[in-house]
Design an enzyme around this catalytic site. Structure first.
Site, PDB file in Angstrom:
ATOM      1  CB  SER A  88      -0.951  -0.044   1.207  1.00 24.82           C
ATOM      2  OG  SER A  88      -1.937   0.931   1.113  1.00 24.82           O
TER       3      SER A  88
ATOM      4  CG  HIS B 257      -4.372  -1.930  -2.107  1.00 21.86           C
ATOM      5  ND1 HIS B 257      -4.991  -0.865  -1.510  1.00 21.86           N
ATOM      6  CD2 HIS B 257      -3.522  -2.433  -1.178  1.00 21.86           C
ATOM      7  CE1 HIS B 257      -4.553  -0.709  -0.282  1.00 21.86           C
ATOM      8  NE2 HIS B 257      -3.648  -1.646  -0.051  1.00 21.86           N
TER       9      HIS B 257
END
Length: 244
Positions: A129, A152
């Site tokens: 992330s 993501h």
């Protein structure tokens, strides 16, 4: 009163020994509190600042006491102090993070990227992330063979209002992340966006997981390696800077 030689030596060296113990104790406390310490016992006497980004990157809200966290309000002042310290030769960043607060993570990444001293990162367990911008923020990056990178879409905690303005805000945040990644790695903006919104890999989510050499092949990370490789590269960059 007579004093033998050994007693004289013990007394004469005791202040120095106390000083060394005090320095070691302060280093231990600094490592425990901030995940940071100074490495300076290498053969070239290079002074390297070690920064560990472990667990979740904590933002304005405190995480639970049981969670491993990297506090950005601790890291930012240390990085500013590092830039102001002429005795520091380089920065080594160790990462094993699940991600965390976007603004806090990007703030740390921007600070690292703007340092004038050589910097190298090493992804260990994973850098997911917001950990992706952190991993690519240094001058050169490594990942261990089993290390993972996960890209993501941005997720928000709490209530989300389903309006066009909300989704535009999400897009703006993702654009900041993608722009940083594309600027500081070998991945282009559009390719990074494809990795972020990939629908074919994760059955219950969007995104892409890259393991070890896959992250290098994608252009996110510069090389596969371990701590010896990261330090060797940093030594090389420091020496080239001094000789240049």
């Amino acid at each position: 009163m007579r004093m033998n030689t050994s007693e004289t030596e013990n007394r004469s060296f005791s202040p120095r020994r106390r000083t060394e113990r005090e320095i070691e104790q302060k280093d231990d406390e600094k490592l425990q509190e901030y995940g940071q310490m100074t490495l300076e016992k290498n053969s070239g006497s290079r002074k390297i600042h070690l920064l560990s980004i472990i667990g979740e990157v904590e933002g304005h809200e405190n995480l639970s006491g049981n969670a491993k966290a990297t506090k950005y309000d601790h890291v930012l002042p240390q990085l500013a102090k590092l830039e102001d310290d002429d005795s520091i030769d380089g920065l080594l960043v160790l990462l094993n993070t699940s991600g965390g607060d976007v603004d806090a993570g990007l703030a740390i990444a921007e600070m690292i990227a703007s340092l004038t001293i050589p910097s190298v990162s090493l992804v260990l367990g994973g850098s997911h992330s917001i950990g992706v911008p952190l991993a690519v923020s240094t001058d050169y990056s490594f990942i261990v063979p089993t290390g993972t990178m996960m890209i993501h879409p941005v997720r928000m905690n709490g209530m989300v209002i389903g309006t066009a303005q909300t989704y535009e805000y999400f897009e703006m945040i993702q654009d900041r992340i993608l722009s940083f990644i594309s600027t500081h790695s070998g991945v282009g903006y559009d390719e990074a966006k494809k990795l972020m919104h990939n629908t074919r890999m994760l059955t219950r989510d969007l995104g892409t997981v890259l393991v070890g050499s896959e992250a290098v092949e994608a252009g996110l990370i510069d090389a596969v390696g371990g701590i010896c490789d990261a330090l060797r590269k940093l030594y090389q960059m420091i020496d080239e800077g001094k000789n240049g």
